[in-house]
Design a protein around this motif. Structure first.
Motif, PDB file in Angstrom:
ATOM      1  N   PHE A   1      41.764  44.569  35.765  1.00 56.08           N
ATOM      2  CA  PHE A   1      41.137  43.096  34.976  1.00 56.08           C
ATOM      3  C   PHE A   1      42.369  43.115  36.578  1.00 56.08           C
ATOM      4  O   PHE A   1      42.322  41.178  37.590  1.00 56.08           O
ATOM      5  CB  PHE A   1      42.249  42.910  34.483  1.00 56.08           C
ATOM      6  N   PRO A   2      43.703  43.918  36.548  1.00 53.51           N
ATOM      7  CA  PRO A   2      44.518  42.591  36.977  1.00 53.51           C
ATOM      8  C   PRO A   2      44.664  42.908  38.537  1.00 53.51           C
ATOM      9  O   PRO A   2      45.031  41.885  39.503  1.00 53.51           O
ATOM     10  CB  PRO A   2      45.867  43.470  37.040  1.00 53.51           C
ATOM     11  N   ALA A   3      44.068  43.439  39.154  1.00 55.95           N
ATOM     12  CA  ALA A   3      43.571  43.283  40.409  1.00 55.95           C
ATOM     13  C   ALA A   3      42.390  42.044  40.307  1.00 55.95           C
ATOM     14  O   ALA A   3      42.491  42.200  41.827  1.00 55.95           O
ATOM     15  CB  ALA A   3      42.618  45.144  41.119  1.00 55.95           C
ATOM     16  N   LEU A   4      41.418  41.634  39.936  1.00 50.45           N
ATOM     17  CA  LEU A   4      40.461  40.866  39.838  1.00 50.45           C
ATOM     18  C   LEU A   4      41.101  39.380  39.340  1.00 50.45           C
ATOM     19  O   LEU A   4      40.934  38.547  39.781  1.00 50.45           O
ATOM     20  CB  LEU A   4      39.613  41.633  38.446  1.00 50.45           C
ATOM     21  N   PHE A   5      41.568  39.514  38.063  1.00 49.85           N
ATOM     22  CA  PHE A   5      41.703  37.972  37.273  1.00 49.85           C
ATOM     23  C   PHE A   5      43.532  37.874  37.294  1.00 49.85           C
ATOM     24  O   PHE A   5      44.115  38.454  37.562  1.00 49.85           O
ATOM     25  CB  PHE A   5      40.931  37.994  36.233  1.00 49.85           C
ATOM     26  N   ASP A   6      43.610  36.160  37.648  1.00 52.56           N
ATOM     27  CA  ASP A   6      45.026  35.919  36.625  1.00 52.56           C
ATOM     28  C   ASP A   6      44.993  35.429  35.375  1.00 52.56           C
ATOM     29  O   ASP A   6      46.313  35.332  35.378  1.00 52.56           O
ATOM     30  CB  ASP A   6      45.076  34.384  37.813  1.00 52.56           C
ATOM     31  N   ALA A   7      43.660  35.626  34.841  1.00 58.18           N
ATOM     32  CA  ALA A   7      43.598  34.960  33.174  1.00 58.18           C
ATOM     33  C   ALA A   7      42.229  36.258  32.869  1.00 58.18           C
ATOM     34  O   ALA A   7      41.435  35.976  33.833  1.00 58.18           O
ATOM     35  CB  ALA A   7      43.568  33.608  33.043  1.00 58.18           C
TER      36      ALA A   7
END
Length: 247
Positions: free
Chosen positions: A159-165
């Protein structure tokens, strides 16, 4: 409920503003998970049905009613509502669903681990990962908005590489297509719904997002979705073909 993921990096990147349909300034992209960033739901479920020797007719009988009601505005509440809102546990849902199913040999379905087995064939789609990363790299804020069938189906390390939230229905007590969850997801990005594009493979969810002022993209396959986003946002996505916009 599962612990809420905090992957926000807002403030570290400048917004890119794109003027699109009806003069709306699009700053964010919000996407569903299963069936969009993963392999389609139907073949995933079919693989589980075959592996567990589930009687297909018994599955269709219960799920036709539960899913139909889950996406009707006046639909009666059923275990899907409760699971996706976090009002029942995955184990409770497994027991309820297993009680409605039969094996081909007429025997009972094992409830324990049913959801894990149901989604065992679900795999990430690299081209959709690339799509979200490309849009984020171009300056758009990105968020996940997913109706959860248990909290163990997500590869949260991605998730950290894809999304801000990240907004998971069971963690916020709302579910798509309820209007409030779309406003909530936009708010996690510091945006208004009208500033967001929403991607989902369920038409009822896309229609609800559009009714709430978002721009909708109905996902049918990677190339069509990439084309829709390329046309809307002006970010080159070389794996695209003609788009599938929801007006």
């Amino acid at each position: 409920m599962c612990p809420t993921s905090d992957v926000s990096t807002l403030g570290k990147r400048a917004f890119r503003i794109v003027i699109v349909i009806d003069g709306k300034e699009i700053r964010g992209v919000i996407t569903d998970w299963a069936g969009v960033l993963t392999t389609p739901i139907l073949p995933t479920v079919q693989a589980w049905i075959q592996a567990d020797d589930i009687d297909w007719a018994s599955y269709r009988t219960v799920m036709r009613t539960w899913v139909f009601d889950a996406y009707r505005q006046d639909g009666s509440r059923n275990p899907i509502h409760a699971l996706e809102r976090g009002e029942c546990s995955g184990a409770e849902f497994e027991r309820l669903l297993a009680a409605e199913l039969l094996r081909i040999d007429g025997g009972p379905v094992v409830a324990d681990g049913l959801l894990r087995r149901m989604f065992a064939a679900s795999l990430p789609v690299p081209a959709m990962y690339d799509t979200i990363r490309a849009l984020r790299g171009a300056g758009f804020s990105t968020a996940l908005l997913s109706n959860s069938w248990g909290c163990d189906e997500y590869p949260r390390a991605d998730f950290p590489a894809l999304f801000d939230a990240v907004v998971i229905s069971a963690e916020v007590g709302m579910r798509k297509p309820e209007p409030g969850i779309f406003r909530y997801a936009a708010g996690t990005l510091g945006l208004e719904p009208a500033e967001c594009v929403f991607i989902d493979d369920v038409e009822a969810n896309v229609n609800a997002a559009v009714a709430g002022s978002m721009t909708g993209v109905l996902h049918t396959d990677v190339a069509a979705t990439a084309a829709a986003l390329q046309d809307l946002l002006g970010v080159p996505l070389t794996w695209s073909r003609p788009a599938n916009l929801v007006p």
